[in-house]
Design a protein around this motif. Structure first.
Motif, PDB file in Angstrom:
ATOM      1  N   ALA A  18       0.793  -1.223   0.000  1.00 16.49           N
ATOM      2  CA  ALA A  18       0.000   0.000   0.000  1.00 16.49           C
ATOM      3  C   ALA A  18       0.832   1.283   0.000  1.00 16.49           C
ATOM      4  O   ALA A  18       0.360   2.325  -0.473  1.00 16.49           O
ATOM      5  CB  ALA A  18      -0.939   0.009   1.211  1.00 16.49           C
ATOM      6  N   VAL A  19       2.058   1.231   0.534  1.00 17.87           N
ATOM      7  CA  VAL A  19       2.840   2.457   0.716  1.00 17.87           C
ATOM      8  C   VAL A  19       4.005   2.482  -0.270  1.00 17.87           C
ATOM      9  O   VAL A  19       4.813   1.546  -0.310  1.00 17.87           O
ATOM     10  CB  VAL A  19       3.369   2.552   2.161  1.00 17.87           C
ATOM     11  CG1 VAL A  19       4.164   3.838   2.355  1.00 17.87           C
ATOM     12  CG2 VAL A  19       2.221   2.485   3.159  1.00 17.87           C
ATOM     13  N   PRO A  20       4.129   3.536  -1.054  1.00 18.53           N
ATOM     14  CA  PRO A  20       5.224   3.627  -2.034  1.00 18.53           C
ATOM     15  C   PRO A  20       6.601   3.634  -1.357  1.00 18.53           C
ATOM     16  O   PRO A  20       6.746   4.058  -0.208  1.00 18.53           O
ATOM     17  CB  PRO A  20       4.959   4.970  -2.739  1.00 18.53           C
ATOM     18  CG  PRO A  20       3.523   5.269  -2.470  1.00 18.53           C
ATOM     19  CD  PRO A  20       3.213   4.676  -1.131  1.00 18.53           C
ATOM     20  N   VAL A  21       7.609   3.188  -2.091  1.00 17.82           N
ATOM     21  CA  VAL A  21       8.969   3.108  -1.562  1.00 17.82           C
ATOM     22  C   VAL A  21       9.477   4.449  -1.036  1.00 17.82           C
ATOM     23  O   VAL A  21      10.058   4.503   0.058  1.00 17.82           O
ATOM     24  CB  VAL A  21       9.935   2.549  -2.633  1.00 17.82           C
ATOM     25  CG1 VAL A  21      11.375   2.638  -2.163  1.00 17.82           C
ATOM     26  CG2 VAL A  21       9.582   1.102  -2.965  1.00 17.82           C
ATOM     27  N   PRO A  22       9.301   5.565  -1.759  1.00 22.81           N
ATOM     28  CA  PRO A  22       9.811   6.844  -1.236  1.00 22.81           C
ATOM     29  C   PRO A  22       9.205   7.214   0.122  1.00 22.81           C
ATOM     30  O   PRO A  22       9.899   7.779   0.979  1.00 22.81           O
ATOM     31  CB  PRO A  22       9.401   7.851  -2.316  1.00 22.81           C
ATOM     32  CG  PRO A  22       9.287   7.045  -3.566  1.00 22.81           C
ATOM     33  CD  PRO A  22       8.741   5.728  -3.112  1.00 22.81           C
ATOM     34  N   VAL A  23       7.936   6.897   0.313  1.00 18.59           N
ATOM     35  CA  VAL A  23       7.291   7.203   1.596  1.00 18.59           C
ATOM     36  C   VAL A  23       7.863   6.323   2.699  1.00 18.59           C
ATOM     37  O   VAL A  23       8.161   6.795   3.802  1.00 18.59           O
ATOM     38  CB  VAL A  23       5.765   7.020   1.495  1.00 18.59           C
ATOM     39  CG1 VAL A  23       5.101   7.253   2.860  1.00 18.59           C
ATOM     40  CG2 VAL A  23       5.176   7.974   0.461  1.00 18.59           C
ATOM     41  N   ARG A  24       8.045   5.043   2.393  1.00 15.56           N
ATOM     42  CA  ARG A  24       8.625   4.137   3.385  1.00 15.56           C
ATOM     43  C   ARG A  24      10.040   4.572   3.749  1.00 15.56           C
ATOM     44  O   ARG A  24      10.436   4.505   4.915  1.00 15.56           O
ATOM     45  CB  ARG A  24       8.635   2.695   2.868  1.00 15.56           C
ATOM     46  CG  ARG A  24       7.266   2.139   2.546  1.00 15.56           C
ATOM     47  CD  ARG A  24       7.251   0.621   2.574  1.00 15.56           C
ATOM     48  NE  ARG A  24       8.245   0.011   1.730  1.00 15.56           N
ATOM     49  CZ  ARG A  24       8.054  -0.338   0.466  1.00 15.56           C
ATOM     50  NH1 ARG A  24       6.890  -0.102  -0.121  1.00 15.56           N
ATOM     51  NH2 ARG A  24       9.010  -0.935  -0.234  1.00 15.56           N
TER      52      ARG A  24
END
Length: 300
Positions: free
Chosen positions: A118-124
């Motif tokens: 659910a969460v994009p890599v840049p956000v993680r």
């Protein structure tokens, strides 16, 4: 920076320390404290005492269960392996490992997989940077305790830069300014003082540890300024939320590594034990051997 030969071992250590959110915040950092309001204050106390309680219960179990102590071999070759493993409580540790893996399978791992989906890599990555920045004060105090002023200065500068220019730590600006992150914690500081690690432990829901690292974890909780955040202003709510997110984010970062260990290792427990102890030894030696000048590069 670790040599390339140590990178797979570090990934194994990082992965196994995050089973169901366990881990000594070694590289990703003491994530079990905080709250908001009276109800959340109760959660905070439980969060802060969870690991300590596990240590106490583990100690009582070790003291009361002689059947959980591996007998000392008499054969010289077997005795050498026994001493190298440093795992006199192996029967109990293996039970705790099996329990932790089972709990992780049905709790933290599914949540982490959903989070990755659910969460994009840049956000993680940004969330991971924030958690790392929030732990820099602990790294700073341990660098001071280890008698490494240059490392302490770097940790302090990292925290200042990332909290301001990095928007509260979501962007690791300090790394691009020449101040990469380095690890330190209470267990490593005690190691630099010459304190022996004591027997290896695998604590339920917390992962690989030793007597020394368990004590070091308690010291880190006392050094973390976030454990002294006053009530009000929403800071306790933020602290609690970032801790939970940190556990999930870190577990998500090691999904493939831990799956590979479980799938490919002949004895995953022994692989994890060896990786943990070797990595901790290497990290302590790296701190001891860091004799850089106190004056930072930019001063010249």
């Amino acid at each position: 920076m670790l040599p390339a030969s140590q990178q797979p071992r570090r990934r194994i250590v990082g992965a196994t320390e995050r089973l169901t959110g366990m881990g000594s915040e070694k590289d990703d950092q003491h994530l079990e404290h905080s709250s908001a309001g009276n109800a959340c204050r109760s959660l905070t106390v439980r969060g802060r005492t969870f690991r300590t309680g596990s240590l106490v219960l583990g100690g009582l179990a070790l003291a009361g269960c002689s059947s959980m102590v591996a007998p000392k071999p008499t054969d010289p070759e077997a005795l050498a392996e026994y001493q190298e493993a440093n795992d006199k409580y192996e029967p109990l540790n293996r039970k705790m490992y099996d329990l932790s893996v089972t709990v992780d399978k049905y709790t933290t791992r599914p949540v982490a997989k959903a989070y990755v989906w659910a969460v994009p890599v840049p956000v993680r990555k940004s969330l991971g940077n924030m958690v790392q920045t929030m732990n820099e004060p602990v790294v700073f105090f341990n660098d001071v305790g280890a008698g490494k002023p240059r490392r302490a200065g770097d940790a302090f500068v990292r925290w200042c830069i990332n909290m301001v220019a990095g928007v509260g730590g979501f962007i690791d600006v300090a790394k691009y300014a020449g101040y990469p992150h380095h690890d330190n914690d209470g267990g490593l500081t005690l190691a630099t003082w010459g304190i022996a690690s004591g027997p290896y432990l695998f604590l339920p829901m917390m992962g690989p540890s030793t007597f020394r690292d368990g004590i070091g974890y308690g010291l880190d909780q006392g050094l973390s300024p976030w454990n002294y955040v006053p009530r009000g202003y929403g800071l306790l709510t933020f602290n609690w939320a970032y801790n939970i997110m940190g556990v999930i984010n870190t577990r998500a970062n090691h999904l493939d590594d831990l799956d590979q260990v479980q799938r490919d290792a002949l004895d995953p427990y022994a692989t994890i034990r060896s990786a943990y102890q070797q990595q901790r030894k290497a990290m302590a030696e790296a701190i001891k051997n860091d004799h850089r000048a106190t004056v930072p590069d930019w001063y010249n």
